[in-house]
Design a protein around this motif. Structure first.
Motif, mmCIF file in Angstrom:
data_model
loop_
_atom_site.group_PDB
_atom_site.id
_atom_site.type_symbol
_atom_site.label_atom_id
_atom_site.label_comp_id
_atom_site.label_asym_id
_atom_site.label_seq_id
_atom_site.Cartn_x
_atom_site.Cartn_y
_atom_site.Cartn_z
ATOM 1 N N ILE A 1 0.857 -1.170 0.000
ATOM 2 C CA ILE A 1 0.000 0.000 0.000
ATOM 3 C C ILE A 1 0.903 1.232 0.000
ATOM 4 O O ILE A 1 1.855 1.308 0.781
ATOM 5 C CB ILE A 1 -0.930 0.030 1.230
ATOM 6 N N ILE A 2 0.601 2.168 -0.877
ATOM 7 C CA ILE A 2 1.304 3.449 -0.908
ATOM 8 C C ILE A 2 0.458 4.491 -0.169
ATOM 9 O O ILE A 2 -0.745 4.608 -0.416
ATOM 10 C CB ILE A 2 1.548 3.912 -2.352
ATOM 11 N N LEU A 3 1.100 5.220 0.740
ATOM 12 C CA LEU A 3 0.458 6.331 1.418
ATOM 13 C C LEU A 3 1.142 7.618 0.986
ATOM 14 O O LEU A 3 2.316 7.843 1.284
ATOM 15 C CB LEU A 3 0.575 6.185 2.940
ATOM 16 N N THR A 4 0.400 8.451 0.262
ATOM 17 C CA THR A 4 0.945 9.731 -0.184
ATOM 18 C C THR A 4 0.577 10.822 0.835
ATOM 19 O O THR A 4 -0.259 10.594 1.730
ATOM 20 C CB THR A 4 0.404 10.121 -1.567
ATOM 21 N N PRO A 5 1.152 12.013 0.721
ATOM 22 C CA PRO A 5 0.789 13.092 1.643
ATOM 23 C C PRO A 5 -0.689 13.435 1.609
ATOM 24 O O PRO A 5 -1.220 14.016 2.571
ATOM 25 C CB PRO A 5 1.648 14.262 1.155
ATOM 26 N N ASP A 6 -1.378 13.098 0.517
ATOM 27 C CA ASP A 6 -2.802 13.394 0.392
ATOM 28 C C ASP A 6 -3.693 12.249 0.852
ATOM 29 O O ASP A 6 -4.895 12.234 0.575
ATOM 30 C CB ASP A 6 -3.142 13.739 -1.065
ATOM 31 N N ALA A 7 -3.116 11.251 1.538
ATOM 32 C CA ALA A 7 -3.901 10.106 1.997
ATOM 33 C C ALA A 7 -4.818 10.497 3.151
ATOM 34 O O ALA A 7 -4.441 11.282 4.029
ATOM 35 C CB ALA A 7 -2.969 8.986 2.443
ATOM 36 N N ALA B 1 -7.192 4.899 5.790
ATOM 37 C CA ALA B 1 -6.062 4.037 5.488
ATOM 38 C C ALA B 1 -5.693 3.107 6.627
ATOM 39 O O ALA B 1 -5.438 1.907 6.411
ATOM 40 C CB ALA B 1 -4.851 4.890 5.103
ATOM 41 N N VAL B 2 -5.642 3.613 7.862
ATOM 42 C CA VAL B 2 -5.128 2.803 8.970
ATOM 43 C C VAL B 2 -5.956 1.539 9.200
ATOM 44 O O VAL B 2 -5.398 0.437 9.296
ATOM 45 C CB VAL B 2 -4.996 3.650 10.252
ATOM 46 N N PRO B 3 -7.297 1.610 9.273
ATOM 47 C CA PRO B 3 -8.057 0.357 9.426
ATOM 48 C C PRO B 3 -7.835 -0.614 8.267
ATOM 49 O O PRO B 3 -7.766 -1.838 8.481
ATOM 50 C CB PRO B 3 -9.511 0.836 9.479
ATOM 51 N N ALA B 4 -7.715 -0.091 7.050
ATOM 52 C CA ALA B 4 -7.481 -0.959 5.893
ATOM 53 C C ALA B 4 -6.129 -1.638 5.989
ATOM 54 O O ALA B 4 -5.979 -2.824 5.654
ATOM 55 C CB ALA B 4 -7.572 -0.152 4.602
ATOM 56 N N ILE B 5 -5.128 -0.897 6.439
ATOM 57 C CA ILE B 5 -3.786 -1.459 6.586
ATOM 58 C C ILE B 5 -3.788 -2.569 7.629
ATOM 59 O O ILE B 5 -3.232 -3.653 7.410
ATOM 60 C CB ILE B 5 -2.785 -0.356 6.975
ATOM 61 N N ILE C 1 -3.271 2.224 -3.294
ATOM 62 C CA ILE C 1 -2.773 3.559 -2.974
ATOM 63 C C ILE C 1 -3.865 4.304 -2.219
ATOM 64 O O ILE C 1 -5.049 4.172 -2.537
ATOM 65 C CB ILE C 1 -2.352 4.336 -4.233
ATOM 66 N N PHE C 2 -3.461 5.034 -1.189
ATOM 67 C CA PHE C 2 -4.385 5.926 -0.495
ATOM 68 C C PHE C 2 -3.980 7.352 -0.803
ATOM 69 O O PHE C 2 -2.873 7.794 -0.456
ATOM 70 C CB PHE C 2 -4.360 5.662 1.013
ATOM 71 N N THR C 3 -4.881 8.064 -1.486
ATOM 72 C CA THR C 3 -4.651 9.449 -1.852
ATOM 73 C C THR C 3 -5.975 10.085 -2.234
ATOM 74 O O THR C 3 -6.868 9.406 -2.755
ATOM 75 C CB THR C 3 -3.662 9.570 -3.025
ATOM 76 N N ASN C 4 -6.092 11.370 -1.986
ATOM 77 C CA ASN C 4 -7.231 12.136 -2.481
ATOM 78 C C ASN C 4 -6.847 12.968 -3.700
ATOM 79 O O ASN C 4 -7.636 13.795 -4.159
ATOM 80 C CB ASN C 4 -7.776 13.056 -1.374
ATOM 81 N N ASN C 5 -5.642 12.733 -4.189
ATOM 82 C CA ASN C 5 -5.130 13.452 -5.350
ATOM 83 C C ASN C 5 -5.462 12.650 -6.608
ATOM 84 O O ASN C 5 -4.971 11.531 -6.787
ATOM 85 C CB ASN C 5 -3.622 13.638 -5.206
ATOM 86 N N LEU C 6 -6.302 13.181 -7.479
ATOM 87 C CA LEU C 6 -6.749 12.448 -8.663
ATOM 88 C C LEU C 6 -5.580 12.069 -9.567
ATOM 89 O O LEU C 6 -5.543 10.954 -10.110
ATOM 90 C CB LEU C 6 -7.758 13.295 -9.437
#
Length: 513
Positions: free
Chosen positions: A272-278, A283-287, A432-437
């Motif tokens: 799983i990739i966590l970007t600054p926009d995650a 994310a944490v429960p999914a991880i 990937i977890f991000t809100n960046n399209l």
């Protein structure tokens, strides 16, 4: 405590036979015996007499005979049998789910979920039985029609692993059944009782519908006796195998030598990739579920977490806090998050991996222990473990079937994270977890994740049956379950019909006699 009356209700005896053609069980007692112990408490559940070479031969012969009949049945009528199986599984969901948990060790929520997955694929296959579509195309020759159709393939062998003792069989068997194939199931020797229970359930449907022997077959036995015969048997046109990459490589070599077909579901090293926009609340429960579910013994388990340096410390603290809240114990308690590893051999693998990662420079920041004391007497319970590591470590490059999550830091753009992500030999599931399209679409692009499954803002495990399941690279490249995976279980045929009074040749070739 496990209610042993469940065994009787599912047709499990103290001593069981290892081969069945749907209506009759073998009587072999001299090919070895499996003593099946629960990883939860170490207690003996039951014994299984393994199948012999003669048992295997009878199973294949019956599967061949049944196929000659089954291929003539219209696909929607084949779907009706699958519909009945799905209904019967609903009746047995609680009991079968509890047996899955007691024999394998996954949480009861996951045990019930696995049986629900069987029910779901039955429902899917019923619909698929009316959608085994071919295509039509225009011929270059006048008064000609071209089209494609799909025909039943033959007896299909399904070799399953211990971590999903029944669901993966259903992914294959239900689709193969509506495709017109017969099934030969070789389950993992660590979990034969759930397979026997399923065979009993399906056998009820076989008898009630007056179906022939050989439609659904079970053969429990040694790899050297049964497994090798399946791989080399030209009467079995397709083998679907779930297992390690090493086992898959061996199987592919054997099956390819006879020009057979195979579906391989092999190792995963999912990240799983966590970007600054995650969104870390997502994310944490999914991880945690991805890394801890089934005690890290899923092919889709989250094994690597690639975190941008700007949020690394925050993520680390959140995960340590979350891991401390994971409830470990008897998985028959529906409030328990994580049960045991499947056996003490798996515990040894867990410990060796941690020793190796420390030797390579990694740092354990949580866990790393075998649990002892009341409730943990079986010696199969461990703490889920967080390790600070680097992607190039040899042990990080490998798949360890245990609840170990490697935290890996990245700098700069999402492209840097994707480069780290893809730098392993496996290619099953990714996220990937991000809100960046732009980051999300880059991850899903042709230059993004190289895995067969790529998700955005959900974890790596818990795939739905509607999509085709499988991976790339050393994960094997096969596909099971939904979408158009049904095509693997059928043979494709191109047909051309001349309804004219002349015989023009393709490409304008002239041949006159």
């Amino acid at each position: 405590m496990f209610d042993r009356s469940i065994l009787e209700k599912l047709g499990i005896k103290e001593e069981n036979f290892g081969a069945c053609t749907g209506l009759e069980w073998s009587k072999t007692t001299d090919a070895g015996v499996l003593e099946v112990h629960s990883p939860i408490d170490g207690k003996l559940i039951a014994r299984v007499y393994q199948a012999s070479a003669e048992d295997y031969e009878r199973v294949v012969q019956k599967a061949e005979e049944a196929f000659k009949y089954w291929r003539t049945i219209p696909a929607p009528r084949r779907g009706e049998i699958v519909r009945q199986i799905g209904l019967r599984l609903r009746e047995y969901k609680d009991l079968l789910g509890r047996l899955v948990t007691y024999e394998m060790g996954k949480s009861i929520q996951e045990g019930w979920g696995e049986v629900q997955e069987m029910i779901d694929i039955c429902d899917f296959a019923v619909g698929q039985s009316r959608m085994l579509y071919g295509f039509t195309m225009h011929s270059e020759r006048p008064n000609h029609r071209m089209y494609e159709q799909y025909h039943p393939l033959g007896p299909v062998a399904i070799i399953t692993a211990f971590n999903f003792p029944v669901a993966v069989w259903a992914w294959n068997a239900m689709i193969a059944t509506v495709a017109g194939d017969t099934n030969i199931w070789k389950p993992a020797s660590k979990v034969p009782l759930t397979a026997i229970a399923v065979q009993n359930i399906v056998g009820e449907i076989v008898k009630e519908n007056d179906l022939p022997e050989g439609l659904f077959n079970l053969v429990i036995g040694k790899g050297s006796v049964i497994g090798e015969r399946i791989l080399e048997d030209k009467r079995i046109p397709l083998v679907s195998l779930t297992g390690s990459t090493a086992v898959g490589r061996h199987a592919a070599t054997k099956i390819s030598a006879r020009l057979g077909k195979y579906i391989l579901e092999l190792g995963g090293n999912n990240a799983i990739i966590l970007t600054p926009d995650a969104n870390l609340e997502l994310a944490v429960p999914a991880i945690v579920f991805g890394a801890v579910g089934t005690a890290g013994q899923r092919c889709t388990t989250t094994r690597r977490l690639i975190i941008h340096e700007s949020i690394y410390d925050r993520v680390k603290e959140s995960l340590i806090k979350a891991y401390k809240s994971v409830r470990i114990g008897n998985p028959l308690d529906d409030k328990i998050h994580m049960g045991p590893l499947v056996d003490k051999g798996a515990v040894d693998t867990y410990l060796k991996a941690l020793e190796q990662v420390k030797a390579e420079g990694g740092k354990i920041i949580y866990g790393g222990e075998v649990l002892t004391g009341p409730g943990y007497e079986a010696g199969t319970y461990v703490l889920p473990t967080l390790v600070e590591a680097e992607n190039h470590y040899q042990i990080v490059q490998e798949e360890t079937f245990a609840p170990i999550l490697y935290l890996i830091k990245y700098k700069g753009s999402v492209e840097n994270a994707i480069e780290i992500h893809n730098d392993v030999v496996q290619g099953l599931s990714s996220s990937i977890f991000t809100n960046n399209l732009q980051e999300a679409e880059t991850f899903l692009s042709a230059w993004g994740s190289d895995c067969g499954i790529a998700n955005v803002n959900i974890g790596t495990s818990g795939a739905e049956i509607g999509g085709a399941f499988g991976g790339e690279k050393e994960t094997g490249g096969g596909r099971e379950s939904g979408s158009d995976a049904w095509k693997a279980y059928m043979r494709r045929q191109t047909n051309t019909i001349n309804f004219g009074k002349e015989l023009p040749l393709a490409q304008g070739i002239k041949f006159e006699i």
